[in-house]
Enzyme design. Structure first.
Site, PDB file in Angstrom:
ATOM      1  CG  ASN A   6     -27.397  46.481  11.833  1.00 14.91           C
ATOM      2  OD1 ASN A   6     -27.449  47.296  12.741  1.00 14.91           O
ATOM      3  ND2 ASN A   6     -27.313  46.829  10.572  1.00 14.91           N
ATOM      4  CG  ASP A  36     -26.880  50.209  12.554  1.00  9.23           C
ATOM      5  OD1 ASP A  36     -25.722  50.129  12.980  1.00  9.23           O
ATOM      6  OD2 ASP A  36     -27.165  50.194  11.344  1.00  9.23           O
ATOM      7  NE  ARG A  39     -35.552  60.362  27.310  1.00 12.51           N
ATOM      8  CZ  ARG A  39     -36.057  60.037  28.498  1.00 12.51           C
ATOM      9  NH1 ARG A  39     -35.286  59.991  29.554  1.00 12.51           N
ATOM     10  NH2 ARG A  39     -37.327  59.745  28.618  1.00 12.51           N
ATOM     11  CG  HIS A  95     -25.721  52.089   7.772  1.00  6.80           C
ATOM     12  ND1 HIS A  95     -26.905  52.007   7.083  1.00  6.80           N
ATOM     13  CD2 HIS A  95     -24.964  52.974   7.083  1.00  6.80           C
ATOM     14  CE1 HIS A  95     -26.850  52.807   6.021  1.00  6.80           C
ATOM     15  NE2 HIS A  95     -25.684  53.399   6.008  1.00  6.80           N
ATOM     16  NE  ARG A 110     -29.170  55.047   8.033  1.00  7.55           N
ATOM     17  CZ  ARG A 110     -29.812  55.160   6.865  1.00  7.55           C
ATOM     18  NH1 ARG A 110     -29.775  56.288   6.191  1.00  7.55           N
ATOM     19  NH2 ARG A 110     -30.490  54.146   6.390  1.00  7.55           N
ATOM     20  CG  HIS A 161     -28.234  54.507  13.664  1.00  3.08           C
ATOM     21  ND1 HIS A 161     -27.081  54.225  12.985  1.00  3.08           N
ATOM     22  CD2 HIS A 161     -29.250  54.212  12.818  1.00  3.08           C
ATOM     23  CE1 HIS A 161     -27.375  53.781  11.777  1.00  3.08           C
ATOM     24  NE2 HIS A 161     -28.677  53.762  11.630  1.00  3.08           N
ATOM     25  CB  THR A 201     -34.337  50.708   7.514  1.00  2.00           C
ATOM     26  OG1 THR A 201     -33.269  49.767   7.400  1.00  2.00           O
ATOM     27  CG2 THR A 201     -35.558  50.164   6.802  1.00  2.00           C
ATOM     28  CD  GLU A 227     -26.462  42.296   3.448  1.00  2.00           C
ATOM     29  OE1 GLU A 227     -25.393  42.844   3.781  1.00  2.00           O
ATOM     30  OE2 GLU A 227     -27.541  42.458   4.054  1.00  2.00           O
ATOM     31  N   GLY A 270     -34.907  42.544   6.819  1.00  8.96           N
ATOM     32  CA  GLY A 270     -36.262  42.097   7.129  1.00  8.96           C
ATOM     33  C   GLY A 270     -36.342  40.652   7.609  1.00  8.96           C
ATOM     34  N   GLY A 317     -30.703  42.517  11.967  1.00 12.01           N
ATOM     35  CA  GLY A 317     -30.664  43.524  13.021  1.00 12.01           C
ATOM     36  C   GLY A 317     -31.971  43.673  13.762  1.00 12.01           C
ATOM     37  CG  HIS A 318     -36.347  45.906  13.342  1.00 15.96           C
ATOM     38  ND1 HIS A 318     -36.323  47.170  13.876  1.00 15.96           N
ATOM     39  CD2 HIS A 318     -37.593  45.434  13.555  1.00 15.96           C
ATOM     40  CE1 HIS A 318     -37.503  47.450  14.380  1.00 15.96           C
ATOM     41  NE2 HIS A 318     -38.299  46.427  14.189  1.00 15.96           N
TER      42      HIS A 318
HETATM   43  N1  PXP Z   1     -28.271  44.374   5.495  1.00 13.57           N
HETATM   44  C1  PXP Z   1     -28.224  45.685   5.146  1.00 13.57           C
HETATM   45  C2  PXP Z   1     -27.387  46.068   3.980  1.00 13.57           C
HETATM   46  C3  PXP Z   1     -28.927  46.644   5.882  1.00 13.57           C
HETATM   47  O1  PXP Z   1     -28.876  47.939   5.514  1.00 13.57           O
HETATM   48  C4  PXP Z   1     -29.678  46.236   7.007  1.00 13.57           C
HETATM   49  C5  PXP Z   1     -30.410  47.264   7.814  1.00 13.57           C
HETATM   50  O2  PXP Z   1     -29.533  48.061   8.498  1.00 13.57           O
HETATM   51  C6  PXP Z   1     -29.672  44.874   7.330  1.00 13.57           C
HETATM   52  C7  PXP Z   1     -28.987  43.965   6.544  1.00 13.57           C
HETATM   53  C8  PXP Z   1     -30.440  44.352   8.502  1.00 13.57           C
HETATM   54  O3  PXP Z   1     -31.796  44.532   8.262  1.00 13.57           O
HETATM   55  P1  PXP Z   1     -32.851  44.279   9.441  1.00 13.57           P
HETATM   56  O4  PXP Z   1     -32.567  45.321  10.473  1.00 13.57           O
HETATM   57  O5  PXP Z   1     -34.161  44.439   8.771  1.00 13.57           O
HETATM   58  O6  PXP Z   1     -32.583  42.897   9.953  1.00 13.57           O
END
Ligand code: PXP
Length: 239
Positions: A6, A8, A17, A42, A44, A49, A99, A150, A190, A211-212
């Site tokens: 991900n 995002d 910025r 995503h 939104r 973002h 999130t 998911e 997470g 993602g994060h």
């Molecule tokens: N899956 C879904 C449906 C999400 O909304 C997100 C966050 O955007 C993720 C996975 C990824 O989560 P993380 O950024 O905590 O890895």
């Protein structure tokens, strides 16, 4: 097992910025070089973002699975049908959240989700529902007719050492239940370098969406290496 990355958070940094860098499209290219099997974004409602333009460009050039996360609204369904990502993940969306905070309320939104899934899948785009690890929600997801779910791993990821096993078991059971109903299952939210292995070891999971933690690591070591290291961890769990 596939890894969808991900990007995002790269767009979030760009929006700090309101400029043109860092570019999530460039990040996607490097993530793919690092071994990403898919790219997730995503879109939104408030475009905080990812922008429509990012989605359009990514659709044109991403050679791996492009997964569009979105709310089941009329506007987003129209965008999905026009842009045709490889899959759509329907998620709950609140403006004030940092999130996605939890899975869909599939029971309460069953009619709307069924309509959305049917329109999107009718156009040949598989739909995944982001749900909490609950057998009831899996059953309702089956009734909605989505191809995939998911499973939300946020509670597992945030649990302290004492409760983590209990949360893991919920995810394992949810994957098993989904398989028994013929639903493919993915997991995400997470997941990070220390906690991913126990999830990657679950039999029957199709893929992980992360993602994060990858983007955070990428800030320090570069995105290609960050993705490669995550892929190596997931692959080391191959049964
Ligand atoms: N899956 C879904 C449906 C999400 O909304 C997100 C966050 O955007 C993720 C996975 C990824 O989560 P993380 O950024 O905590 O890895």
């Amino acid at each position: 097992m596939i890894l969808g990355v991900n990007v995002d958070h790269v767009a979030t940094l760009r929006e700090a910025r309101r400029g043109i860098e860092p570019d999530p499209v460039m990040a996607a290219t490097l993530a793919i070089l690092g071994g990403a099997d898919g790219i997730t974004i995503h879109l939104r409602e408030d475009r905080r973002h990812i922008h429509d333009r990012d989605l359009k460009i990514l659709r044109e050039f991403v050679p791996v699975e492009l997964n569009l996360e979105m709310a089941a609204t009329k506007e987003m369904i129209g965008i999905a049908l026009r842009i045709k990502p490889d899959m759509v993940t329907l998620v709950p969306e609140k403006r004030e959240e940092l999130t996605t905070e939890g899975g869909l309320d599939v029971k309460r939104q069953k009619v709307n989700l069924k309509k959305a899934a049917s329109r999107i899948q009718g156009a040949g785009i598989p739909v995944s529902l982001f749900i909490n690890p609950s057998n009831d929600d899996i059953a309702v997801s089956g009734e909605i007719g989505a191809s995939m779910v998911e499973i939300h791993t946020g509670l597992y990821a945030n649990a302290n050492a004492k409760n983590q096993e209990r949360e893991l078991i919920k995810v394992v059971k949810a994957v098993r239940e989904a398989s028994s109903l013929g639903l493919q299952s993915n997991a995400g939210h997470g997941l990070n370098y220390p906690n991913v292995k126990k999830i990657a070891e679950i039999e029957g999971l199709r893929g992980l969406y992360i993602g994060h933690s990858i983007i955070s690591r990428a800030v320090l070591v570069g995105i290609e290496r960050a993705v490669r290291e995550m892929k190596e961890l997931i692959n080391s769990c191959k049964l």
